[in-house]
Design an enzyme around this catalytic site. Sequence first.
Site, mmCIF file in Angstrom:
data_model
loop_
_atom_site.group_PDB
_atom_site.id
_atom_site.type_symbol
_atom_site.label_atom_id
_atom_site.label_comp_id
_atom_site.label_asym_id
_atom_site.label_seq_id
_atom_site.Cartn_x
_atom_site.Cartn_y
_atom_site.Cartn_z
ATOM 1 N N ASN A 151 -20.019 25.016 21.475
ATOM 2 C CA ASN A 151 -21.299 25.561 21.026
ATOM 3 C C ASN A 151 -21.441 25.386 19.516
ATOM 4 O O ASN A 151 -20.481 25.518 18.758
ATOM 5 C CB ASN A 151 -21.511 27.019 21.462
ATOM 6 C CG ASN A 151 -20.349 27.954 21.179
ATOM 7 O OD1 ASN A 151 -19.204 27.530 21.124
ATOM 8 N ND2 ASN A 151 -20.650 29.216 20.992
ATOM 9 N N GLU A 177 -23.864 26.797 16.675
ATOM 10 C CA GLU A 177 -24.901 27.789 16.379
ATOM 11 C C GLU A 177 -25.680 27.401 15.124
ATOM 12 O O GLU A 177 -25.308 26.464 14.396
ATOM 13 C CB GLU A 177 -24.252 29.176 16.223
ATOM 14 C CG GLU A 177 -23.608 29.612 17.529
ATOM 15 C CD GLU A 177 -23.073 31.025 17.522
ATOM 16 O OE1 GLU A 177 -22.941 31.645 16.439
ATOM 17 O OE2 GLU A 177 -22.773 31.509 18.646
ATOM 18 N N CYS A 212 -25.502 25.103 23.340
ATOM 19 C CA CYS A 212 -24.328 25.570 24.083
ATOM 20 C C CYS A 212 -23.330 24.425 24.299
ATOM 21 O O CYS A 212 -23.688 23.243 24.254
ATOM 22 C CB CYS A 212 -24.737 26.099 25.450
ATOM 23 S SG CYS A 212 -25.673 27.620 25.425
ATOM 24 N N GLU A 257 -21.878 23.413 27.025
ATOM 25 C CA GLU A 257 -22.128 22.574 28.204
ATOM 26 C C GLU A 257 -23.131 21.468 27.878
ATOM 27 O O GLU A 257 -22.963 20.313 28.274
ATOM 28 C CB GLU A 257 -22.698 23.417 29.356
ATOM 29 C CG GLU A 257 -21.788 24.509 29.863
ATOM 30 C CD GLU A 257 -21.961 25.841 29.146
ATOM 31 O OE1 GLU A 257 -22.209 25.840 27.917
ATOM 32 O OE2 GLU A 257 -21.840 26.869 29.811
#
Length: 142
Positions: free
Chosen positions: A48, A50, A59, A61
């Site tokens: 991830n 941010e 994210c 994934e």
Amino acid sequence: MITIPRETLEIMEDEAREASRNAYAPYSEFPVGAALLAEDGEVYVGCNVENASFGLTVCAERCAVHAAVSDGRGRGDLSALLIYVPGETCHSPCGACRQVLSEFLLPDTPVYSACDTGEIVAWTMDELLPDSFELPVASQPE
Ligand code: THU
């Protein structure tokens, strides 16, 4: 559900754990790593990332999916996903990631979640997102 050999799962878990160490998560302090297995055994990782403008966070994934697609992989080329979050809870992928994953993982593709308990939770893509939103694909790049 398609079965992934235990040794392959262990490789994916190691890769996802390592990717989680690269997570940029200074706001949530919730590092996530993802390992996406291609049919030929190659593993694409993501973490991830941010942002101070929180909604721009990506994210783990989706990061892994983008890495695989950037390397030329498409729907049906991907055999399994494993996510790792440090701690005692094996978390499941968020709703936004389920939608993105459903674009590239077939309904019976396994999605695993690992944490520090030694347990690995497994779902199929269809269990995570039944009746996913789809559109007909107009054209596929060569
Ligand atoms: N996060 C992921 O990387 N994957 C998920 O499926 C759920 C949430 C990240 C986003 C954010 O950086 C942090 O975890 C807390 O939500």
